[in-house]
Design an enzyme around this catalytic site. Structure first.
Site, PDB file in Angstrom:
ATOM      1  N   CYS A 119     -22.266 -10.089  82.818  1.00 30.37           N
ATOM      2  CA  CYS A 119     -22.121  -8.929  83.722  1.00 30.37           C
ATOM      3  C   CYS A 119     -22.112  -7.647  83.066  1.00 30.37           C
ATOM      4  O   CYS A 119     -22.093  -7.726  81.714  1.00 30.37           O
ATOM      5  CB  CYS A 119     -20.502  -8.980  84.247  1.00 30.37           C
ATOM      6  SG  CYS A 119     -20.355  -7.871  85.701  1.00 30.37           S
ATOM      7  N   LYS A 194     -17.246 -14.395  94.923  1.00 30.41           N
ATOM      8  CA  LYS A 194     -16.347 -13.636  94.307  1.00 30.41           C
ATOM      9  C   LYS A 194     -15.656 -12.730  94.855  1.00 30.41           C
ATOM     10  O   LYS A 194     -16.437 -11.546  95.431  1.00 30.41           O
ATOM     11  CB  LYS A 194     -17.020 -13.225  92.986  1.00 30.41           C
ATOM     12  CG  LYS A 194     -15.878 -12.283  92.209  1.00 30.41           C
ATOM     13  CD  LYS A 194     -16.716 -12.020  90.732  1.00 30.41           C
ATOM     14  CE  LYS A 194     -15.926 -10.967  89.999  1.00 30.41           C
ATOM     15  NZ  LYS A 194     -16.566 -10.846  88.650  1.00 30.41           N
ATOM     16  N   ARG A 216     -15.073  -2.474  93.199  1.00 29.51           N
ATOM     17  CA  ARG A 216     -15.858  -3.063  93.188  1.00 29.51           C
ATOM     18  C   ARG A 216     -16.567  -3.755  94.456  1.00 29.51           C
ATOM     19  O   ARG A 216     -17.186  -4.779  94.509  1.00 29.51           O
ATOM     20  CB  ARG A 216     -15.930  -4.259  92.259  1.00 29.51           C
ATOM     21  CG  ARG A 216     -15.174  -3.997  90.772  1.00 29.51           C
ATOM     22  CD  ARG A 216     -16.142  -5.025  89.809  1.00 29.51           C
ATOM     23  NE  ARG A 216     -15.150  -4.934  88.370  1.00 29.51           N
ATOM     24  CZ  ARG A 216     -15.348  -4.023  87.438  1.00 29.51           C
ATOM     25  NH1 ARG A 216     -16.010  -3.030  87.501  1.00 29.51           N
ATOM     26  NH2 ARG A 216     -14.906  -4.252  86.332  1.00 29.51           N
ATOM     27  N   LYS A 248     -13.560 -17.578  93.107  1.00 31.45           N
ATOM     28  CA  LYS A 248     -12.864 -16.824  92.454  1.00 31.45           C
ATOM     29  C   LYS A 248     -12.223 -15.736  93.458  1.00 31.45           C
ATOM     30  O   LYS A 248     -12.801 -14.973  93.999  1.00 31.45           O
ATOM     31  CB  LYS A 248     -13.626 -16.201  91.242  1.00 31.45           C
ATOM     32  CG  LYS A 248     -12.983 -15.219  90.356  1.00 31.45           C
ATOM     33  CD  LYS A 248     -13.886 -14.602  89.339  1.00 31.45           C
ATOM     34  CE  LYS A 248     -13.093 -13.495  88.615  1.00 31.45           C
ATOM     35  NZ  LYS A 248     -14.043 -12.927  87.840  1.00 31.45           N
ATOM     36  N   SER A 274      -6.756 -13.955  86.046  1.00 31.92           N
ATOM     37  CA  SER A 274      -5.763 -13.629  85.152  1.00 31.92           C
ATOM     38  C   SER A 274      -4.389 -13.160  85.935  1.00 31.92           C
ATOM     39  O   SER A 274      -3.128 -13.249  85.417  1.00 31.92           O
ATOM     40  CB  SER A 274      -6.278 -12.184  84.547  1.00 31.92           C
ATOM     41  OG  SER A 274      -6.838 -11.281  85.364  1.00 31.92           O
TER      42      SER A 274
HETATM   43  C1  PBG Z   1     -16.711  -9.633  84.863  1.00 31.28           C
HETATM   44  C2  PBG Z   1     -15.441 -10.510  85.351  1.00 31.28           C
HETATM   45  C3  PBG Z   1     -14.135 -10.213  85.719  1.00 31.28           C
HETATM   46  C4  PBG Z   1     -13.517 -11.429  85.699  1.00 31.28           C
HETATM   47  C5  PBG Z   1     -14.301 -12.167  85.306  1.00 31.28           C
HETATM   48  N1  PBG Z   1     -15.563 -11.800  84.827  1.00 31.28           N
HETATM   49  C6  PBG Z   1     -13.401  -8.837  86.187  1.00 31.28           C
HETATM   50  C7  PBG Z   1     -14.017  -8.273  87.461  1.00 31.28           C
HETATM   51  O1  PBG Z   1     -14.802  -8.794  88.115  1.00 31.28           O
HETATM   52  O2  PBG Z   1     -13.488  -6.948  87.514  1.00 31.28           O
HETATM   53  C8  PBG Z   1     -12.085 -11.581  86.098  1.00 31.28           C
HETATM   54  C9  PBG Z   1     -11.397 -12.639  85.420  1.00 31.28           C
HETATM   55  C10 PBG Z   1      -9.923 -12.542  85.544  1.00 31.28           C
HETATM   56  O3  PBG Z   1      -9.103 -11.869  86.209  1.00 31.28           O
HETATM   57  O4  PBG Z   1      -9.286 -13.553  85.001  1.00 31.28           O
HETATM   58  N2  PBG Z   1     -16.976  -9.126  86.008  1.00 31.28           N
END
Ligand code: PBG
Length: 324
Positions: A119, A194, A216, A248, A274
């Protein structure tokens, strides 16, 4: 477009990850890779998860291997001064991510599965997942950048490109470039479903990847959207050549996991993100209660049809032999 089901079968470790019924085999441990030597610093927002330089990462994964953790997902973390609007550092040979992948491959051969996040948000100074053009995140200017990172990861020996950017059509273009460059056995784990979730906060602290302004929502999915939108994203990614479908966040979208896993023929991965991790870790329960919570959560993922579980709880659960 050549669909290659053999990608998921091509090593014993990949077969365990994708097709075993054991929770231990399904678990993937995330890691945050930084530059430097001997760096091993706890991330404030994520107790038990550290920023690690490549040397420490290798030692950690050696210890993980002894305890039975076989699957690893790597996230690069950059100092602010290495970022720019084009994400130029993403193709630097010095990027610790590439060094980490090649060192791990050398050390472990096919005995582990290595996935790498792809990414732009880690590499851009504005923190967005793509290249900004006339005020918008440009889908089509971003894809070539993602391809460059994917090829570097493939060259270093990664098993799966974990494409988390949510640009339209990127799976197809990445697959095409991998094939053209003879990386026919490198797989793509696509973050197909996602959501633009508020549960990524601790990760963005850890990865230093928050957008400096805005959000986003033009590329990640609307949190109110239903199964049709989720199925559309999955269908497109499968047609484009995704080997693993990721959903996710995990815990608050288990209905979607169930719905998708019933209809897709590809392995389904969930990302126990997270914010979900932080909720459990801050619940002030005893370790004994945490053991029960984590088992309960992992069983819920399995019951919903998840084949693969990416979770920050992996190490604690496996080291303590909690999964029964
Ligand atoms: C990168 C990405 C993100 C996460 C995984 N890959 C952050 C986002 O999309 O802002 C989040 C993972 C997590 O919260 O543990 N784009």
């Amino acid at each position: 477009m050549k669909i290659r089901p053999r990608i998921n079968r091509s090593t014993a470790s990949r077969r365990d990850l994708n097709f075993s019924n054991s929770i231990t085999d399904s678990l993937v441990q995330p890691h945050f890779v930084v530059s430097g030597d001997n760096v091993d610093e706890n991330i404030d927002s994520m107790p038990g998860i550290n920023h690690q330089s490549v040397d420490i990462l290798i030692d950690t994964i050696k210890a993980d291997f002894q305890k039975g953790i076989r699957n690893h997902m790597l996230f690069p973390v950059l100092d602010q001064h290495k970022k720019d609007s084009q994400g130029t550092y993403s193709i630097s040979d010095e990027l610790p991510l590439y060094l980490a992948i090649s060192s791990l491959r050398e050390e472990f051969g096919d005995k582990i599965v290595i996935m790498a996040d792809v990414c732009m948000c880690t590499y851009t100074n504005h923190g967005h997942c793509g290249i900004i053009h006339e005020g918008d995140i440009s889908n089509d200017l971003t894809i070539p950048k993602l391809i460059n990172i994917a090829l570097k990861c493939a060259e270093a020996g990664v098993d799966y490109i974990a494409a988390s950017d949510m640009m339209d059509g990127r799976v197809k273009e990445i697959r095409k470039s991998l094939d053209e460059n003879e990386f026919k056995n490198t797989g793509i784990m696509s973050y197909s479903v996602k959501y633009a979730s508020s549960f990524y906060g601790p990760f963005r602290d850890a990865a230093n990847s928050s957008p400096e302004s805005g959000d986003r929502k033009t590329h990640q999915m609307d949190v109110r959207s239903g199964y049709d939108e989720a199925k559309l994203e999955v269908e497109l990614d499968i047609k484009e050549g995704a080997d693993i479908i990721m959903i996710k966040p995990a815990m608050i979208y288990l209905d979607v996991v169930r719905e998708i896993s019933k209809s897709t023929r590809r392995p389904v991965a969930v990302y126990n993100v997270s914010g979900e991790y932080a909720m459990v870790m801050s619940s002030n329960n005893s370790i004994k209660e945490r053991e029960k919570m984590i088992n309960e959560i992992f069983y819920a993922f399995k019951r919903s049809g998840a084949n693969i579980i990416v979770s920050y709880h992996t190490r604690e659960a496996i080291y303590n032999n909690w999964l029964k």
